[in-house]
Structures are given as C-alpha cells and as structure tokens.
Design a protein around this motif. Structure first.
Motif, PDB file in Angstrom:
ATOM      1  N   ALA A 179       0.936  -1.236  -0.097  1.00 52.73           N
ATOM      2  CA  ALA A 179      -0.048   0.013   0.237  1.00 52.73           C
ATOM      3  C   ALA A 179       0.753   1.240   0.142  1.00 52.73           C
ATOM      4  CB  ALA A 179      -0.985  -0.205   1.101  1.00 52.73           C
ATOM      5  N   GLY A 180       0.658   2.198  -0.930  1.00 58.75           N
ATOM      6  CA  GLY A 180       1.427   3.141  -0.869  1.00 58.75           C
ATOM      7  C   GLY A 180       2.450   3.080  -1.926  1.00 58.75           C
ATOM      8  N   GLY A 181       2.900   2.028  -2.426  1.00 63.13           N
ATOM      9  CA  GLY A 181       4.015   1.586  -3.519  1.00 63.13           C
ATOM     10  C   GLY A 181       3.288   1.147  -4.613  1.00 63.13           C
ATOM     11  N   ALA A 182       3.915  -0.038  -5.307  1.00 60.22           N
ATOM     12  CA  ALA A 182       3.127  -0.392  -6.694  1.00 60.22           C
ATOM     13  C   ALA A 182       2.331  -1.617  -6.245  1.00 60.22           C
ATOM     14  CB  ALA A 182       4.321  -1.035  -7.481  1.00 60.22           C
ATOM     15  N   ALA A 183       1.156  -1.708  -7.203  1.00 60.66           N
ATOM     16  CA  ALA A 183       0.213  -2.885  -7.013  1.00 60.66           C
ATOM     17  C   ALA A 183       0.848  -4.167  -7.435  1.00 60.66           C
ATOM     18  CB  ALA A 183      -0.886  -2.389  -7.858  1.00 60.66           C
ATOM     19  N   SER A 184       1.993  -4.157  -8.082  1.00 57.28           N
ATOM     20  CA  SER A 184       2.631  -5.497  -8.828  1.00 57.28           C
ATOM     21  C   SER A 184       3.821  -4.939  -9.179  1.00 57.28           C
ATOM     22  CB  SER A 184       1.647  -5.833  -9.976  1.00 57.28           C
ATOM     23  OG  SER A 184       1.895  -5.099 -11.083  1.00 57.28           O
ATOM     24  N   LEU A 231       1.658   3.673 -16.028  1.00 60.87           N
ATOM     25  CA  LEU A 231       2.533   4.974 -16.535  1.00 60.87           C
ATOM     26  C   LEU A 231       2.259   6.162 -16.188  1.00 60.87           C
ATOM     27  CD1 LEU A 231       3.345   2.899 -19.843  1.00 60.87           C
ATOM     28  CD2 LEU A 231       5.040   3.752 -18.240  1.00 60.87           C
ATOM     29  N   ASN A 232       0.932   6.168 -15.679  1.00 62.75           N
ATOM     30  CA  ASN A 232       0.497   7.524 -15.301  1.00 62.75           C
ATOM     31  C   ASN A 232       0.399   7.765 -13.770  1.00 62.75           C
ATOM     32  OD1 ASN A 232      -0.492   8.830 -17.854  1.00 62.75           O
ATOM     33  ND2 ASN A 232      -2.209   7.725 -17.835  1.00 62.75           N
ATOM     34  N   ARG A 233       0.864   6.896 -13.277  1.00 64.72           N
ATOM     35  CA  ARG A 233       1.195   6.745 -11.831  1.00 64.72           C
ATOM     36  C   ARG A 233       2.470   7.567 -11.208  1.00 64.72           C
ATOM     37  NH1 ARG A 233      -0.305   2.381  -8.026  1.00 64.72           N
ATOM     38  NH2 ARG A 233      -0.669   4.328  -6.668  1.00 64.72           N
ATOM     39  N   PRO A 234       2.625   7.819 -10.095  1.00 72.17           N
ATOM     40  CA  PRO A 234       3.667   8.896  -9.747  1.00 72.17           C
ATOM     41  C   PRO A 234       4.986   7.872  -9.396  1.00 72.17           C
ATOM     42  CG  PRO A 234       2.229   8.590  -7.835  1.00 72.17           C
ATOM     43  CD  PRO A 234       1.512   8.078  -9.177  1.00 72.17           C
ATOM     44  N   PRO A 235       6.007   8.467  -9.506  1.00 72.64           N
ATOM     45  CA  PRO A 235       7.327   7.849  -9.051  1.00 72.64           C
ATOM     46  C   PRO A 235       7.165   6.783  -7.871  1.00 72.64           C
ATOM     47  CG  PRO A 235       7.787  10.268  -9.259  1.00 72.64           C
ATOM     48  CD  PRO A 235       6.401  10.001  -9.169  1.00 72.64           C
ATOM     49  N   ALA A 256      10.669   6.933  -2.521  1.00 73.36           N
ATOM     50  CA  ALA A 256      12.104   6.792  -2.685  1.00 73.36           C
ATOM     51  C   ALA A 256      12.605   5.798  -1.680  1.00 73.36           C
ATOM     52  CB  ALA A 256      12.469   8.484  -1.787  1.00 73.36           C
ATOM     53  N   ALA A 257      12.067   5.564  -0.781  1.00 69.50           N
ATOM     54  CA  ALA A 257      12.674   4.425   0.046  1.00 69.50           C
ATOM     55  C   ALA A 257      12.710   3.075  -0.687  1.00 69.50           C
ATOM     56  CB  ALA A 257      11.693   3.885   1.324  1.00 69.50           C
ATOM     57  N   ASP A 258      11.767   2.777  -1.676  1.00 68.84           N
ATOM     58  CA  ASP A 258      11.672   1.600  -2.496  1.00 68.84           C
ATOM     59  C   ASP A 258      12.803   1.729  -3.375  1.00 68.84           C
ATOM     60  OD1 ASP A 258       9.531   0.882  -1.035  1.00 68.84           O
ATOM     61  OD2 ASP A 258       8.259   0.928  -2.515  1.00 68.84           O
ATOM     62  N   LEU A 259      12.832   2.923  -4.003  1.00 71.88           N
ATOM     63  CA  LEU A 259      14.060   2.957  -5.095  1.00 71.88           C
ATOM     64  C   LEU A 259      15.820   2.881  -4.453  1.00 71.88           C
ATOM     65  CD1 LEU A 259      12.494   6.178  -6.957  1.00 71.88           C
ATOM     66  CD2 LEU A 259      12.882   3.807  -7.901  1.00 71.88           C
ATOM     67  N   ALA A 260      15.557   3.321  -3.054  1.00 72.96           N
ATOM     68  CA  ALA A 260      16.830   3.271  -2.389  1.00 72.96           C
ATOM     69  C   ALA A 260      17.068   1.794  -2.080  1.00 72.96           C
ATOM     70  CB  ALA A 260      16.822   3.987  -1.225  1.00 72.96           C
ATOM     71  N   GLU A 261      16.125   0.957  -1.886  1.00 75.01           N
ATOM     72  CA  GLU A 261      16.358  -0.270  -1.471  1.00 75.01           C
ATOM     73  C   GLU A 261      16.674  -1.084  -2.733  1.00 75.01           C
ATOM     74  OE1 GLU A 261      13.529  -2.380   0.970  1.00 75.01           O
ATOM     75  OE2 GLU A 261      14.550  -4.265   0.785  1.00 75.01           O
TER      76      GLU A 261
END
Ligand SMILES: NC(=O)c1ccc[n+]([C@@H]2O[C@H](COP(=O)([O-])OP(=O)(O)OC[C@H]3O[C@@H](n4cnc5c(N)ncnc54)[C@H](OP(=O)(O)O)[C@@H]3O)[C@@H](O)[C@H]2O)c1
Length: 317
Positions: free
Chosen positions: A247-252, A287-291, A294-299
């Motif tokens: 929740a708050g990240g990606a759905a898949s 593709l229309n959803r936000p980035p 940041a914590a997920d990108l860091a991991e």
C-alpha cells in the motif's frame, strides 16, 4: 494521459507508447487475429496513446494503417523502422528507399514521423552512416519522413556503445534504448548525453519477460545470488522484488517496472507491447502513476546496484 516532448523533435507525445513488435506483436504471436490486433491499436488511441512504434520486420504496419484510417493523421506519431541487414546482406540505399515506400503504403500515410534504423549493432553503425544516412536525408527532404531515429540491439550492446556514438554524431533525433529496473546502465552512460543533445528517447524492455513472469525473475535473481552479485539471501525468495509491492507503493512488480522506467531521468516514452486489452489498460494506468516511493528506489539500488543486463532476453525454454 500524461504527455511529454520527444526531445528536439518537439513532438508532443503520450508517455506511454504502443510497441507493435516484441514478443506480442499486438497479440499476433499468441494467436490473435488481425482484426483483434487492429481493435487493440484503436483502443490504445482511444485511451490516449499518441505514439505508435512498428517496423517492417514486425508485420504489423498494415494493422496500424488500418487502425489509424479514421483518426486525423496528425493526432498520432508514427515510428517505424528498417533493418540494416536484409536477407543476410547489408541493406543498401536502394533497399532502404524501397522499405520506406513499402512502410508508407502499409501505414496508409504519406509521411512517417520517426523513421528508425532497426537494431543497429556497434559493428554495423559505421556502414549505416555511410550507406544509409544519405538515403534517410533524401527521404526527409522529400517529406516522406520527418525525423531520424536509430534503435539499439539490446542484449548485444549492453553498454549502449552504438547509441553513445550516434548521439555524438548529431544526426539522430530519436534513440531507442533498452532500460529497466535491472538494467539501468543508460542512466549513467547514455541519458546525460541524450538530454544534453536533445535526442528523444523511447525505452524498450521496461518489462519484457522478466517483470511479467515471476518464475523467470526469481530464477534470474537466483543465478545472480549464486555468483555473489546480489545478497545470497535473495536466492531463497520466489518473489525477490515484492518489497516494491505494498500500500503506497506499486500494485505489482509489473507496475513497478513501468513506473520505474517512466520516471527515470532521461526517459521520454516507455514502449510496451501487448495483445491484451486488460494489459493495455493496466499499463497505461501504471505509466500515469507517480514515481515509486524514494525508500523503495533506495532499496532497489542497495540490493541490485551492481546488476545490469537483465531482462533483455526471453526465458530459456
Ligand atoms: N531493437 C528494437 O528496435 C526493438 C527491440 C525490441 C522491442 N522494440 C519495441 O519495443 C516494444 C516493446 O517491446 P519489449 O521488448 O519492451 O517487450 P514487450 O513486447 O513490451 O513485452 C511485454 C511482455 O509482457 C507482457 N505484458 C505486457 N503488459 C503486461 C501486464 N500488464 N502484465 C503482464 N504481462 C504483460 C506482454 O504479453 P501480453 O501480450 O500477454 O500482454 C509481452 O509479452 C516492441 O513492441 C517494439 O515496438 C524494439
């Protein structure tokens, strides 16, 4: 639909581009009919996609031509391509000219927005410049094509050698780049140059098989864990990227892969290929959803910072 400018072409395009090749070829590779493939292209257009990428080699140009017959020609940006080796021999200027004419006929149009040389390896690049570039320029002067593009050969050119040279040469308006969550080399080694030169970028291989097939992803990560490229504990996981799904990240993981590519600096358009209306809708939504957070990108960087070259091939069957 979010839109962007395709580099120095100045063309306004959707950030989602419909790829008419890849493994799906609009579903033709998995048994869909030409009528179903045409309906899929129409659905893409009705859903706001304005950039469509095809190629003489894909066998989908006529389908695209049929699908765009009832929309104003300037409401879509058409990209197509010609290989630099045809029937085992280097493509000649005469064959390229024939290919351009054939693409115009198949697409039912009198101009192609972006005409690309297709899958050019570093070894073939110089010959393409001497033998084929003059013909492309002639076609542009004749109004048959508007902008020049070149696409790299993915798995055979993992460090983007060809496109690095192409950007320097200054004649190509658009480059197609292999890029994904586990093959981010373009971020360091190519996108700074494309951005500086105003070369528009189309990303391929954002998902391909690896982020659509959980078994293939897990097997690929296991191989990397065995050689110490990623932490050994990842070998035990059947879902090594599922930390991105919450929740708050990606759905898949598939959605995460599209969002990752879409929001990476230097990426203009993310192409996806599909034969499925449900996948088409889902991919546009992704593709229309936000980035990604940041914590997920860091991991992702922490775990897979040393990884490159994944997701360019299909699974070994
Ligand atoms: N060198 C070149 O010039 C070159 C090379 C390769 C590709 N391309 C271009 O890039 C485009 C994209 O190709 P690609 O290599 O990135 O691969 P792709 O064809 O986009 O691969 C995506 C794969 O994942 C599946 N898929 C799509 N959306 C999905 C979803 N939401 N959930 C689960 N599965 C999904 C598709 O199958 P389904 O039919 O089941 O959806 C397809 O098999 C091509 O169509 C072509 O235009 C150019």
């Amino acid at each position: 639909m979010h839109t962007t400018t395709l580099g120095r072409t100045g063309l306004r395009v959707s950030v989602a581009g419909l790829g008419c090749g890849g493994f799906s070829r609009l579903g033709l590779s998995t048994g869909k009919t030409a009528a179903e493939a045409t309906a899929l292209v129409r659905l893409a257009i009705d859903s706001g996609i304005t950039l469509i990428d095809t190629a003489a080699q894909y066998g989908t140009e006529e389908i695209v031509g049929e699908a765009i017959r009832h929309v104003p020609r300037d409401s879509v940006v058409l990209a197509t391509k010609c290989l630099t080796v045809l029937d085992g021999a280097p493509t000649t200027a005469a064959r390229l000219a024939e290919s351009i004419e054939a693409s115009l006929r198949a697409l039912g149009t009198d101009y192609i927005d972006v005409f690309q040389l297709h899958g050019v390896s570093p070894e073939r690049y110089d010959r393409a410049m001497t033998d084929l570039l003059p013909e492309l320029i002639r076609a542009r002067e004749a109004g048959k094509i508007r902008f020049l593009g070149i696409t790299e050969s993915g798995g055979n050119d993992r460090s983007h050698t060809m496109l690095q040279q192409a950007v320097t040469d200054g004649v190509w308006d658009v480059g197609m780049v292999a890029f994904n969550m586990l093959h981010r080399t373009a971020s360091d080694h190519l996108f700074p140059a494309t951005q500086a030169a105003g070369v528009g970028t189309l990303v391929m291989h954002a998902v391909r098989s690896i982020f659509a097939r959980p078994d293939f992803l897990a097997a690929s990560i296991r191989e990397l864990a065995a050689t110490g490229v990623v932490p050994a504990r990842l070998a035990a996981s059947d879902a090594p990227l599922d930390f991105l799904v919450h929740a708050g990240g990606a759905a898949s993981v598939t959605e995460a892969a599209y969002r990752f590519a879409r929001h990476s600096a230097g990426v203009d358009v993310v192409l996806f290929g599909t034969g499925s209306a449900d996948h088409l809708r889902a991919n546009i939504e992704s593709l229309n959803r936000p980035p990604l957070p940041a914590a997920d990108l860091a991991e992702l960087l922490d775990l897979f910072g040393n990884v490159s070259g994944l997701g360019l091939e299909s699974p070994k069957s």
